[in-house]
Design a protein around this motif. Structure first.
Motif, PDB file in Angstrom:
ATOM      1  N   ASP A 129       0.825  -1.204   0.000  1.00 41.29           N
ATOM      2  CA  ASP A 129       0.000   0.000   0.000  1.00 41.29           C
ATOM      3  C   ASP A 129       0.863   1.259   0.000  1.00 41.29           C
ATOM      4  O   ASP A 129       0.459   2.296  -0.524  1.00 41.29           O
ATOM      5  CB  ASP A 129      -0.906  -0.004   1.235  1.00 41.29           C
ATOM      6  N   LEU A 130       2.046   1.142   0.577  1.00 37.56           N
ATOM      7  CA  LEU A 130       2.988   2.255   0.633  1.00 37.56           C
ATOM      8  C   LEU A 130       4.398   1.706   0.497  1.00 37.56           C
ATOM      9  O   LEU A 130       4.762   0.739   1.175  1.00 37.56           O
ATOM     10  CB  LEU A 130       2.858   3.013   1.962  1.00 37.56           C
ATOM     11  N   VAL A 131       5.181   2.305  -0.388  1.00 35.55           N
ATOM     12  CA  VAL A 131       6.621   2.038  -0.454  1.00 35.55           C
ATOM     13  C   VAL A 131       7.316   3.331  -0.069  1.00 35.55           C
ATOM     14  O   VAL A 131       7.001   4.408  -0.600  1.00 35.55           O
ATOM     15  CB  VAL A 131       7.061   1.571  -1.852  1.00 35.55           C
ATOM     16  N   LEU A 132       8.241   3.220   0.851  1.00 32.60           N
ATOM     17  CA  LEU A 132       8.935   4.381   1.391  1.00 32.60           C
ATOM     18  C   LEU A 132      10.415   4.293   1.066  1.00 32.60           C
ATOM     19  O   LEU A 132      11.021   3.218   1.172  1.00 32.60           O
ATOM     20  CB  LEU A 132       8.733   4.440   2.908  1.00 32.60           C
ATOM     21  N   GLY A 133      10.996   5.429   0.685  1.00 33.29           N
ATOM     22  CA  GLY A 133      12.443   5.511   0.482  1.00 33.29           C
ATOM     23  C   GLY A 133      12.956   6.776   1.134  1.00 33.29           C
ATOM     24  O   GLY A 133      12.897   7.851   0.534  1.00 33.29           O
ATOM     25  N   ARG A 134      13.420   6.683   2.370  1.00 33.16           N
ATOM     26  CA  ARG A 134      13.906   7.864   3.094  1.00 33.16           C
ATOM     27  C   ARG A 134      15.423   7.976   2.944  1.00 33.16           C
ATOM     28  O   ARG A 134      16.171   7.139   3.429  1.00 33.16           O
ATOM     29  CB  ARG A 134      13.569   7.772   4.593  1.00 33.16           C
ATOM     30  N   HIS A 135      15.852   9.000   2.231  1.00 31.33           N
ATOM     31  CA  HIS A 135      17.274   9.291   2.056  1.00 31.33           C
ATOM     32  C   HIS A 135      18.036   8.064   1.544  1.00 31.33           C
ATOM     33  O   HIS A 135      19.122   7.747   2.008  1.00 31.33           O
ATOM     34  CB  HIS A 135      17.866   9.851   3.351  1.00 31.33           C
ATOM     35  N   VAL A 136      17.431   7.416   0.565  1.00 31.07           N
ATOM     36  CA  VAL A 136      18.090   6.313  -0.128  1.00 31.07           C
ATOM     37  C   VAL A 136      18.044   6.518  -1.644  1.00 31.07           C
ATOM     38  O   VAL A 136      18.928   6.051  -2.363  1.00 31.07           O
ATOM     39  CB  VAL A 136      17.454   4.965   0.253  1.00 31.07           C
ATOM     40  N   PHE A 137      17.034   7.227  -2.136  1.00 29.60           N
ATOM     41  CA  PHE A 137      16.858   7.386  -3.581  1.00 29.60           C
ATOM     42  C   PHE A 137      18.072   8.050  -4.206  1.00 29.60           C
ATOM     43  O   PHE A 137      18.486   7.690  -5.316  1.00 29.60           O
ATOM     44  CB  PHE A 137      15.599   8.215  -3.838  1.00 29.60           C
ATOM     45  N   ALA A 138      18.648   9.010  -3.489  1.00 27.95           N
ATOM     46  CA  ALA A 138      19.827   9.707  -4.008  1.00 27.95           C
ATOM     47  C   ALA A 138      21.051   8.807  -4.069  1.00 27.95           C
ATOM     48  O   ALA A 138      22.051   9.142  -4.708  1.00 27.95           O
ATOM     49  CB  ALA A 138      20.127  10.932  -3.153  1.00 27.95           C
ATOM     50  N   HIS A 139      20.994   7.650  -3.390  1.00 26.52           N
ATOM     51  CA  HIS A 139      22.125   6.733  -3.355  1.00 26.52           C
ATOM     52  C   HIS A 139      22.105   5.729  -4.508  1.00 26.52           C
ATOM     53  O   HIS A 139      23.052   4.956  -4.655  1.00 26.52           O
ATOM     54  CB  HIS A 139      22.105   5.930  -2.047  1.00 26.52           C
ATOM     55  N   ILE A 140      21.041   5.699  -5.288  1.00 26.67           N
ATOM     56  CA  ILE A 140      20.822   4.643  -6.272  1.00 26.67           C
ATOM     57  C   ILE A 140      21.093   5.170  -7.682  1.00 26.67           C
ATOM     58  O   ILE A 140      20.556   6.201  -8.082  1.00 26.67           O
ATOM     59  CB  ILE A 140      19.378   4.112  -6.167  1.00 26.67           C
ATOM     60  N   ASP A 141      21.925   4.443  -8.411  1.00 29.35           N
ATOM     61  CA  ASP A 141      22.223   4.832  -9.788  1.00 29.35           C
ATOM     62  C   ASP A 141      21.050   4.521 -10.713  1.00 29.35           C
ATOM     63  O   ASP A 141      20.569   5.383 -11.444  1.00 29.35           O
ATOM     64  CB  ASP A 141      23.489   4.109 -10.256  1.00 29.35           C
ATOM     65  N   ASP A 142      20.553   3.293 -10.659  1.00 31.74           N
ATOM     66  CA  ASP A 142      19.468   2.868 -11.556  1.00 31.74           C
ATOM     67  C   ASP A 142      18.113   3.211 -10.933  1.00 31.74           C
ATOM     68  O   ASP A 142      17.335   2.322 -10.569  1.00 31.74           O
ATOM     69  CB  ASP A 142      19.578   1.376 -11.843  1.00 31.74           C
ATOM     70  N   ILE A 143      17.824   4.501 -10.827  1.00 28.20           N
ATOM     71  CA  ILE A 143      16.540   4.881 -10.239  1.00 28.20           C
ATOM     72  C   ILE A 143      15.382   4.546 -11.175  1.00 28.20           C
ATOM     73  O   ILE A 143      14.261   4.328 -10.724  1.00 28.20           O
ATOM     74  CB  ILE A 143      16.513   6.366  -9.819  1.00 28.20           C
ATOM     75  N   SER A 144      15.646   4.453 -12.468  1.00 26.02           N
ATOM     76  CA  SER A 144      14.595   3.998 -13.389  1.00 26.02           C
ATOM     77  C   SER A 144      14.202   2.555 -13.064  1.00 26.02           C
ATOM     78  O   SER A 144      13.019   2.191 -13.128  1.00 26.02           O
ATOM     79  CB  SER A 144      15.058   4.095 -14.841  1.00 26.02           C
ATOM     80  N   GLY A 145      15.190   1.750 -12.689  1.00 27.30           N
ATOM     81  CA  GLY A 145      14.898   0.377 -12.284  1.00 27.30           C
ATOM     82  C   GLY A 145      14.063   0.319 -11.014  1.00 27.30           C
ATOM     83  O   GLY A 145      13.186  -0.543 -10.865  1.00 27.30           O
ATOM     84  N   VAL A 146      14.328   1.262 -10.104  1.00 28.51           N
ATOM     85  CA  VAL A 146      13.526   1.324  -8.879  1.00 28.51           C
ATOM     86  C   VAL A 146      12.081   1.657  -9.209  1.00 28.51           C
ATOM     87  O   VAL A 146      11.140   1.027  -8.708  1.00 28.51           O
ATOM     88  CB  VAL A 146      14.108   2.365  -7.899  1.00 28.51           C
ATOM     89  N   VAL A 147      11.878   2.671 -10.064  1.00 24.41           N
ATOM     90  CA  VAL A 147      10.511   3.060 -10.417  1.00 24.41           C
ATOM     91  C   VAL A 147       9.808   1.929 -11.178  1.00 24.41           C
ATOM     92  O   VAL A 147       8.613   1.685 -10.976  1.00 24.41           O
ATOM     93  CB  VAL A 147      10.504   4.378 -11.215  1.00 24.41           C
ATOM     94  N   SER A 148      10.539   1.218 -12.006  1.00 24.39           N
ATOM     95  CA  SER A 148       9.953   0.040 -12.665  1.00 24.39           C
ATOM     96  C   SER A 148       9.522  -0.986 -11.623  1.00 24.39           C
ATOM     97  O   SER A 148       8.471  -1.628 -11.751  1.00 24.39           O
ATOM     98  CB  SER A 148      10.953  -0.585 -13.634  1.00 24.39           C
ATOM     99  N   GLY A 149      10.344  -1.140 -10.586  1.00 26.07           N
ATOM    100  CA  GLY A 149       9.994  -2.057  -9.506  1.00 26.07           C
ATOM    101  C   GLY A 149       8.740  -1.649  -8.770  1.00 26.07           C
ATOM    102  O   GLY A 149       7.952  -2.497  -8.337  1.00 26.07           O
ATOM    103  N   LEU A 150       8.521  -0.341  -8.648  1.00 29.64           N
ATOM    104  CA  LEU A 150       7.311   0.138  -7.979  1.00 29.64           C
ATOM    105  C   LEU A 150       6.063  -0.338  -8.703  1.00 29.64           C
ATOM    106  O   LEU A 150       5.041  -0.649  -8.078  1.00 29.64           O
ATOM    107  CB  LEU A 150       7.313   1.662  -7.902  1.00 29.64           C
ATOM    108  N   ARG A 151       6.136  -0.398 -10.023  1.00 30.13           N
ATOM    109  CA  ARG A 151       4.992  -0.851 -10.810  1.00 30.13           C
ATOM    110  C   ARG A 151       4.691  -2.321 -10.522  1.00 30.13           C
ATOM    111  O   ARG A 151       3.546  -2.763 -10.650  1.00 30.13           O
ATOM    112  CB  ARG A 151       5.241  -0.626 -12.301  1.00 30.13           C
ATOM    113  N   GLU A 152       5.705  -3.077 -10.145  1.00 24.32           N
ATOM    114  CA  GLU A 152       5.525  -4.485  -9.803  1.00 24.32           C
ATOM    115  C   GLU A 152       4.988  -4.662  -8.384  1.00 24.32           C
ATOM    116  O   GLU A 152       4.366  -5.676  -8.074  1.00 24.32           O
ATOM    117  CB  GLU A 152       6.867  -5.225  -9.908  1.00 24.32           C
TER     118      GLU A 152
END
Length: 421
Positions: free
Chosen positions: A175-198
């Motif tokens: 219902d909620l995915v949280l990323g507190r001060h981690v998004f800036a640490h990730i190179d493949d943020i497009s991969g993360v957003v793709s994961g959100l869709r899953e």
């Protein structure tokens, strides 16, 4: 570590990770710098200490600020020294995040919350207190074990589309995915957003908290630039990123933590969450601050050089006058500040820090020994350089006796200044 190994462990960035453009403005370069959390055991010498290029560029297309190089995340995160702060400031903040999400999105007991980069599980514990079912995803095996032992189930992995599918299969959609001060640490943020869709339910929300690049530039927080922070976000590049993946930013809160942050809420473009006026308001604010053009970043670079030189002169002047100076808070921004400013064991006798994992070690690059607050109090310096300046108000209250006894603090940014009783 050999120069060749260091070079192959850090690859140059070519295309923007949010919009895929390749037109960069050079902003600042700090040369080769040790890892901000690369603490070392005491030794007579450190001939093999690795250093990696550290610089920032700005994408002229969407104005993402990015490091020039990406260090292999296996080196950075598999055994990690940073532990989420237990300060009163952060405890209140994490409880506030949990309550905001519960109230704003109607989270009910039993709803599923996943946190990316969950560290020792403190934030998820605040969601557990509201009745949520939780799961952490964090690649640091040492910290995932701590979280598990504290009752916060944690998967010791990097978050990706594959990880998201695994979590959805084994635990259900979130219902909620949280990323507190981690998004800036990730190179493949497009991969993360793709994961959100899953992983997200159709009306699920992604809440991402990142340092705000507007505050970085306006408050001259150049010590927050280190190898773990690959990106420095404005609203504009975040909107561009989510739109590329069929999502949209619909709400934002500005927060004071970590020198100025934003909590950004995104959902599916066809989801139920209307876009609130604050999104366009902050886009206009960024525009009026000049952050969509080159001039603001040229001015930032000039101010960084001036502040760096001023802090170095101030500290060295105090030492030359016979003052004993130490560091307060072995934070990542603190180790970065010292390396960028060329301050080390010749100027600082020690650095005090509350983190058990850091005590008894030496700071990366500068090799200043780290002491516990108890050991520091037995032989206090005349002056502390406040490396954990993001907790300045809380620390100055806590150290009122030190100030009353004649001790002083140096606040390093945006302009070096001395605080006395």
């Amino acid at each position: 570590m050999t120069d060749l190994t260091t070079r192959t462990a850090a690859r140059p960035v070519t295309r923007c990770r949010t919009c895929r453009a390749d037109d960069w403005q050079d902003v600042v370069s700090f040369g080769s710098v040790p890892l901000a959390n690369g603490f070392l055991d005491p030794a007579a010498a450190y001939p093999d200490e690795p250093r990696y290029p550290l610089g920032v560029v700005s994408c002229r297309s969407c104005r993402l600020l990015s490091l020039t190089h990406v260090v292999d995340p296996e080196i950075l995160y598999r055994d990690y020294a940073y532990v989420t702060s237990g300060s009163d400031t952060m405890v209140r903040h994490m409880r506030g995040v949990a309550e905001t999400c519960r109230r704003r999105f109607g989270l009910a007991p039993g709803d599923f919350v996943v946190e990316i980069g969950s560290n020792t599980g403190q934030q998820l514990a605040a969601f557990q207190d509201t009745g949520a079912r939780v799961l952490g995803v964090d690649p640091a095996r040492n910290l995932a074990a701590v979280a598990d032992a504290a009752g916060v189930p944690t998967l010791p992995e990097f978050f990706s589309a594959g990880t998201a599918r695994q979590v959805a299969r084994d635990f259900g959609r979130a219902d909620l995915v949280l990323g507190r001060h981690v998004f800036a640490h990730i190179d493949d943020i497009s991969g993360v957003v793709s994961g959100l869709r899953e992983l997200l339910t159709p009306d699920g929300v992604f809440a991402v908290e990142v340092p705000y690049a507007l505050d970085l530039v306006e408050r001259l927080e150049f010590d927050t630039i280190y190898h773990e922070h690959l990106s420095y976000f404005l609203i504009r590049p975040l909107c561009a990123l989510f739109e590329r993946h069929g999502m949209r930013v619909f709400d934002i809160e500005r927060l004071p933590v970590h020198g100025g942050s934003i909590l950004v809420f995104a959902g599916f473009a066809d989801g139920p969450w209307p876009v609130r006026p604050v999104v366009s308001e902050l886009l206009r604010l960024e525009e009026s601050a000049g952050l969509y053009g080159d001039a603001a970043y040229r001015d930032f670079a000039r101010q960084v050089e001036r502040t760096r030189d001023g802090l170095r002169s101030l500290v060295r002047g105090l030492v030359a006058a016979g003052e004993r100076v130490a560091g307060y808070g072995a934070s990542a921004k603190g180790t970065t500040l010292l390396n960028i400013c060329g301050l080390g064991s010749a100027e600082l006798e020690f650095c005090s820090d509350t983190t058990d994992l850091k005590q008894g070690k030496v700071l990366p690059g500068t090799h200043v020994p780290v002491r516990s607050p108890q050991a520091a109090a037995q032989d206090p310096p005349d002056c502390y350089l406040l490396l954990a300046w993001n907790y300045a108000d809380e620390i100055l209250r806590k150290e009122s006796a030190f100030l009353d006894s004649g001790g002083t603090f140096i606040l390093p940014v945006p302009e070096p200044s001395i605080v006395a009783a």
